[in-house]
Enzyme design. Structure first.
Site, PDB file in Angstrom:
ATOM      1  CB  THR A 114      -0.931   0.101   1.403  1.00 25.33           C
ATOM      2  OG1 THR A 114      -1.495  -1.286   1.396  1.00 25.33           O
ATOM      3  CG2 THR A 114      -1.677   0.943   1.160  1.00 25.33           C
ATOM      4  CB  THR A 115       3.737   2.214   2.120  1.00 23.41           C
ATOM      5  OG1 THR A 115       2.932   1.962   3.203  1.00 23.41           O
ATOM      6  CG2 THR A 115       4.349   3.554   2.568  1.00 23.41           C
ATOM      7  CE1 TYR A 177     -17.134  -0.472  -4.230  1.00 29.78           C
ATOM      8  CE2 TYR A 177     -17.360  -2.298  -5.716  1.00 29.78           C
ATOM      9  CZ  TYR A 177     -17.779  -1.135  -5.363  1.00 29.78           C
ATOM     10  OH  TYR A 177     -18.772  -0.584  -6.134  1.00 29.78           O
ATOM     11  CE1 TYR A 203      -2.261  -4.577   5.468  1.00 26.89           C
ATOM     12  CE2 TYR A 203      -1.870  -4.702   3.049  1.00 26.89           C
ATOM     13  CZ  TYR A 203      -1.987  -4.020   4.522  1.00 26.89           C
ATOM     14  OH  TYR A 203      -1.862  -2.570   4.253  1.00 26.89           O
ATOM     15  NE  ARG A 208      -4.404   1.676   3.518  1.00 29.76           N
ATOM     16  CZ  ARG A 208      -4.482   2.800   2.967  1.00 29.76           C
ATOM     17  NH1 ARG A 208      -5.091   3.032   1.879  1.00 29.76           N
ATOM     18  NH2 ARG A 208      -3.699   3.820   3.514  1.00 29.76           N
ATOM     19  CE  LYS A 231       1.009  -4.071   6.747  1.00 31.26           C
ATOM     20  NZ  LYS A 231       1.161  -3.328   5.917  1.00 31.26           N
ATOM     21  CB  ILE A 279       4.691  -4.863   7.794  1.00 37.44           C
ATOM     22  CG1 ILE A 279       4.973  -6.410   7.938  1.00 37.44           C
ATOM     23  CG2 ILE A 279       4.807  -4.285   6.346  1.00 37.44           C
ATOM     24  CD1 ILE A 279       4.237  -7.178   7.038  1.00 37.44           C
TER      25      ILE A 279
END
Length: 365
Positions: A114-115, A177, A203, A208, A231, A279
């Site tokens: 994501t980052t 989503y 993850y 999100r 994560k 992380i």
């Protein structure tokens, strides 16, 4: 190794059978067990056999299977992707960042997460990041690569590319989503593991993705021999102990399923409660210190306290805008631009980041 894999696969199938049997008994006789009380599943979870899934992916073979570095405990940097002003990847800056992390003792690299703004990258962009990562860190630091999205076909393609180019593990986010139920979340991770391309890091980031894998679902995944870690970006510290209890019940060896925090503000507490590392976005800014904190957690409170404002303020606007601004102030990257729909950090937040860096004893230009 083969015997261990067979035993863990057998335990997985056994647990799934238990879930189904308990559900059927509960419906017919009103029987309730401890497992059914703790489970949030409304329907029994069923997982397609490994053989069936592997036949679908029979043409997929990882090219670097014999060269994988196992993931380590400690600090994994959720690495940014530096960009030029025109939005292209700044290869020199990326190369220099990775060298800095290798020299600073960062325990694992997380590329294309994501980052890293991976959601705005095509396969050519991804190949550029992977190539530089392999050239600078292969065999030195384990490389975890984000390959998750909604569509399993795309997950498979990105995982295949990462494996072929030399990655050590794949980070697979829960599909966002579309809000899959628990049985579908488990199946998604089992499928990714059954391709046998790279070890899978689950993850879980409800903030999100809008879905949250339960501890029971994670315990099922953990018994797969190719699912290596979690994560946990829930920020719920109570889940460390509850998940570890389920893993113990399932005879999952501690080092066979690593628990990484995905929340910098609580990562020290996470490790002191039994987690194995983090992380980290903050590790972009203070890699050596995050390594020290995560590998010596019992003594780390005095090192971590000056970072608390930074841990928080690196999310003062959508990541990675704040951390890119910080790295530009430090002279580590040439531009703090992010790809659309993101932008540079809003000017109203610049002083907060400057103050956070000052409190963290980080030198800026």
């Amino acid at each position: 190794m083969g015997t261990t894999r067979t035993m863990r696969t057998t335990r997985t199938l056994f647990l799934l059978c238990v879930v189904v049997i308990i559900s059927l008994i509960g419906r017919s006789q009103g029987f309730t067990s401890e497992l059914s009380r703790r489970s949030s599943f409304r329907t029994p979870i069923t997982v397609r056999s490994s053989t069936a899934v592997k036949s679908e992916a029979s043409t997929l073979q990882a090219s670097n299977t014999n060269e994988l570095l196992p993931l380590r405990r400690g600090s994994t940097v959720a690495l940014i992707t530096p960009l030029k002003e025109n939005g292209d990847i700044h290869e020199e800056d990326l190369r220099n960042l990775i060298r800095w992390h290798v020299e600073s003792g960062t325990d694992n690299l997380c590329l294309l997460g994501t980052t890293a703004e991976a959601s705005s990258m095509n396969m050519e962009d991804r190949a550029t990041v992977l190539r530089i990562g392999v050239e600078e860190a292969k065999g030195k630091v384990p490389m975890m690569v984000g390959t998750g999205t909604i569509d399993p076909v795309k997950v498979k393609a990105m995982t295949q590319q990462a494996a072929d180019m030399g990655a050590d593990a794949s980070l697979v986010v829960t599909p966002y989503y579309v809000k899959p139920p628990q049985r579908c979340l488990v199946q998604h991770m089992i499928d990714a593991a059954d391709w046998d391309l790279l070890p899978v890091v689950v993850y879980n980031i409800p903030g999100r993705s809008i879905v949250d894998m339960t501890d029971e679902s994670l315990a099922i995944c953990a018994q797969h021999s190719n699912i290596a870690a979690l994560k946990d970006a829930t920020g719920d510290l109570n889940r460390v102990s509850s998940l570890k209890a389920l893993l113990k019940d399932a005879n999952v060896v501690d080092d066979d399923f690593l628990l990484y925090s995905g929340d910098d503000s609580s990562s020290l507490d996470f490790v002191n409660r039994g987690g194995h590392g983090c992380i980290s976005v903050s590790a972009n800014v203070v890699p050596a210190l995050m390594h020290k904190i995560m590998t010596q957690p019992k003594d780390a409170e005095e090192w971590n306290t000056p970072l608390m404002k930074m841990h928080s303020d690196l999310f003062i606007e959508a990541s990675p805008m704040p951390v890119k601004y910080a790295l530009k102030l430090m002279g580590r990257i040439s531009s703090d631009i992010c790809r659309k729909p993101l932008d540079r950090l809003d000017a109203q937040y610049e002083s907060a980041i400057q103050e956070a860096l000052k409190q963290a004893n980080v030198s800026i230009n």
